[in-house]
Design a protein around this motif. Structure first.
Motif, short mmCIF file in Angstrom:
data_model
loop_
_atom_site.label_atom_id
_atom_site.label_comp_id
_atom_site.label_asym_id
_atom_site.label_seq_id
_atom_site.Cartn_x
_atom_site.Cartn_y
_atom_site.Cartn_z
N LEU A 6 6.05 -8.86 12.99
CA LEU A 6 5.40 -7.89 12.12
C LEU A 6 5.19 -8.53 10.75
O LEU A 6 6.14 -9.08 10.17
CB LEU A 6 6.25 -6.63 11.97
CG LEU A 6 5.88 -5.69 10.82
CD1 LEU A 6 4.51 -5.05 11.06
CD2 LEU A 6 6.95 -4.62 10.63
N GLN A 7 3.98 -8.47 10.25
CA GLN A 7 3.67 -8.94 8.90
C GLN A 7 3.09 -7.78 8.11
O GLN A 7 2.10 -7.17 8.54
CB GLN A 7 2.67 -10.10 8.94
CG GLN A 7 3.20 -11.37 9.56
CD GLN A 7 2.17 -12.49 9.54
OE1 GLN A 7 0.98 -12.25 9.38
NE2 GLN A 7 2.64 -13.72 9.69
N VAL A 8 3.70 -7.49 6.97
CA VAL A 8 3.18 -6.47 6.08
C VAL A 8 2.83 -7.15 4.76
O VAL A 8 3.70 -7.76 4.12
CB VAL A 8 4.20 -5.34 5.82
CG1 VAL A 8 3.55 -4.22 4.99
CG2 VAL A 8 4.73 -4.78 7.14
N THR A 9 1.58 -7.09 4.39
CA THR A 9 1.12 -7.71 3.14
C THR A 9 0.36 -6.69 2.32
O THR A 9 -0.24 -5.76 2.87
CB THR A 9 0.21 -8.92 3.41
OG1 THR A 9 -0.97 -8.50 4.12
CG2 THR A 9 0.94 -9.96 4.27
N TRP A 10 0.39 -6.85 1.02
CA TRP A 10 -0.36 -5.95 0.15
C TRP A 10 -0.78 -6.70 -1.12
O TRP A 10 -0.23 -7.72 -1.49
CB TRP A 10 0.45 -4.71 -0.19
CG TRP A 10 1.74 -4.96 -0.93
CD1 TRP A 10 1.93 -5.00 -2.29
CD2 TRP A 10 3.03 -5.22 -0.35
NE1 TRP A 10 3.24 -5.26 -2.59
CE2 TRP A 10 3.94 -5.41 -1.42
CE3 TRP A 10 3.49 -5.32 0.96
CZ2 TRP A 10 5.28 -5.67 -1.21
CZ3 TRP A 10 4.82 -5.59 1.17
CH2 TRP A 10 5.72 -5.77 0.10
N ARG A 11 -1.81 -6.14 -1.74
CA ARG A 11 -2.35 -6.70 -2.97
C ARG A 11 -2.99 -5.56 -3.76
O ARG A 11 -3.32 -4.51 -3.19
CB ARG A 11 -3.38 -7.79 -2.67
CG ARG A 11 -4.62 -7.27 -1.95
CD ARG A 11 -5.47 -8.39 -1.38
NE ARG A 11 -6.73 -7.87 -0.81
CZ ARG A 11 -6.83 -7.33 0.40
NH1 ARG A 11 -5.76 -7.23 1.18
NH2 ARG A 11 -8.01 -6.89 0.83
N VAL A 12 -3.16 -5.77 -5.05
CA VAL A 12 -3.83 -4.80 -5.91
C VAL A 12 -5.09 -5.45 -6.44
O VAL A 12 -5.04 -6.54 -7.02
CB VAL A 12 -2.92 -4.34 -7.06
CG1 VAL A 12 -3.67 -3.38 -7.99
CG2 VAL A 12 -1.66 -3.67 -6.52
N GLU A 13 -6.23 -4.80 -6.24
CA GLU A 13 -7.51 -5.34 -6.67
C GLU A 13 -8.26 -4.30 -7.50
O GLU A 13 -8.04 -3.10 -7.36
CB GLU A 13 -8.36 -5.74 -5.47
CG GLU A 13 -7.77 -6.87 -4.64
CD GLU A 13 -8.68 -7.26 -3.48
OE1 GLU A 13 -9.62 -6.49 -3.17
OE2 GLU A 13 -8.44 -8.33 -2.88
N GLN A 14 -9.14 -4.81 -8.33
CA GLN A 14 -9.97 -3.92 -9.15
C GLN A 14 -11.13 -3.42 -8.32
O GLN A 14 -11.87 -4.20 -7.72
CB GLN A 14 -10.48 -4.67 -10.37
CG GLN A 14 -11.27 -3.81 -11.35
CD GLN A 14 -10.41 -2.74 -12.02
OE1 GLN A 14 -9.25 -2.99 -12.35
NE2 GLN A 14 -10.97 -1.55 -12.20
N GLY A 15 -11.31 -2.10 -8.26
CA GLY A 15 -12.43 -1.49 -7.56
C GLY A 15 -13.40 -0.86 -8.53
O GLY A 15 -13.22 -0.93 -9.76
N ALA A 16 -14.43 -0.24 -8.00
CA ALA A 16 -15.44 0.38 -8.85
C ALA A 16 -14.87 1.52 -9.68
O ALA A 16 -15.33 1.76 -10.81
CB ALA A 16 -16.59 0.88 -7.97
N ASP A 17 -13.87 2.22 -9.15
CA ASP A 17 -13.29 3.37 -9.84
C ASP A 17 -11.87 3.13 -10.30
O ASP A 17 -11.11 4.08 -10.52
CB ASP A 17 -13.35 4.61 -8.94
CG ASP A 17 -14.77 5.00 -8.58
OD1 ASP A 17 -15.64 4.90 -9.46
OD2 ASP A 17 -15.00 5.38 -7.41
N GLY A 18 -11.47 1.87 -10.42
CA GLY A 18 -10.11 1.56 -10.83
C GLY A 18 -9.41 0.68 -9.83
O GLY A 18 -10.00 0.22 -8.85
N GLU A 19 -8.14 0.43 -10.07
CA GLU A 19 -7.37 -0.46 -9.20
C GLU A 19 -7.08 0.20 -7.86
O GLU A 19 -6.84 1.40 -7.77
CB GLU A 19 -6.06 -0.85 -9.87
CG GLU A 19 -6.24 -1.79 -11.06
CD GLU A 19 -4.92 -2.29 -11.60
OE1 GLU A 19 -4.87 -3.45 -12.05
OE2 GLU A 19 -3.93 -1.51 -11.57
#
Length: 224
Positions: free
Chosen positions: A144-157
């Motif tokens: 099991l691999q769980v990965t996450w990231r935070v990116e800038q979108g059109a309406d915010g992060e």
């Protein structure tokens, strides 16, 4: 004749004001959590296949909400760590062989109690389903691999999270409580989107959650 005092009530001290604000916030959070508990009990009964299944899964779901409610009572500024939420469910359910079976990778992400309740329930369902039907219940098979990231979108992060199980065939499970969390609670309470992919190599579940939903004042009542 005694003169009538025109003075108003004595002003509250800062400590009194803070305590009153904390009690008001705590009351609101507990009300929201209570609404979620009612929803969990009703929907657990609807999706259960037996009395034993109902009791077993309901206990686990209530444990998730109970842990978060107790933590939230410590103060209005309590926050919850995403990685810790996932680790707690994996460890509590003795999933697989620990670090030999699963890995978690992503930046620090904190959230309020409303977000923690929904995501905590989701991770409980994902771990449980993987133990019962996926790679976490198999011996020496897959990971099991769980990965996450935070990116800038059109309406915010946006928080993007991928739950990926590899090494064992996966088929679409019946629509149960986990599906309701994915397709109902996530969307209704966190304005999130989720996709599921099943195949011969495993399963991939992807989430996209606006960060504003995780850090703003706690959301309203749970989906009934």
């Amino acid at each position: 004749m005694r003169a009538r005092s025109m003075a108003g009530p004595e002003p509250q001290t800062q400590t009194q004001s803070d305590a009153a604000a904390h009690l008001g916030e705590l009351s609101r959070r507990l009300g929201n959590s209570y609404a979620m508990l009612r929803s969990i009990i009703r929907r657990s009964a609807e999706s259960a296949t037996s009395v034993e299944s109902f009791a077993w899964h309901l206990e686990g779901r209530l444990d998730v909400i109970g842990r978060i409610m107790l933590a939230a009572m410590r103060g209005p500024d309590v926050s919850f760590d995403l990685c810790r939420l996932i680790e707690t469910e994996l460890s509590d359910q003795h999933a697989g062989g620990g670090g030999d079976t699963w890995s978690l990778n992503g930046p620090p992400v904190t959230m309020n109690s409303a977000g923690a309740e929904v995501l905590g329930l989701l991770f409980y369902e994902l771990v449980t389903n993987s133990i019962e039907h996926g790679i976490l219940g198999a011996e020496d098979v897959g990971e099991l691999q769980v990965t996450w990231r935070v990116e800038q979108g059109a309406d915010g992060e946006l928080l993007h999270l991928d739950w990926i199980e590899r090494g064992a065939p996966a088929t679409s499970a019946r629509e149960g409580f986990g599906s309701m969390v994915l397709e109902g609670m996530l969307r209704y309470q966190l304005d999130a989107e989720a996709t599921r992919e099943f195949g011969p190599e495993g399963v991939r579940i992807s989430l996209s959650v606006p960060m504003r939903s995780l850090v703003q004042d706690d959301a309203g009542p749970a989906l009934a």
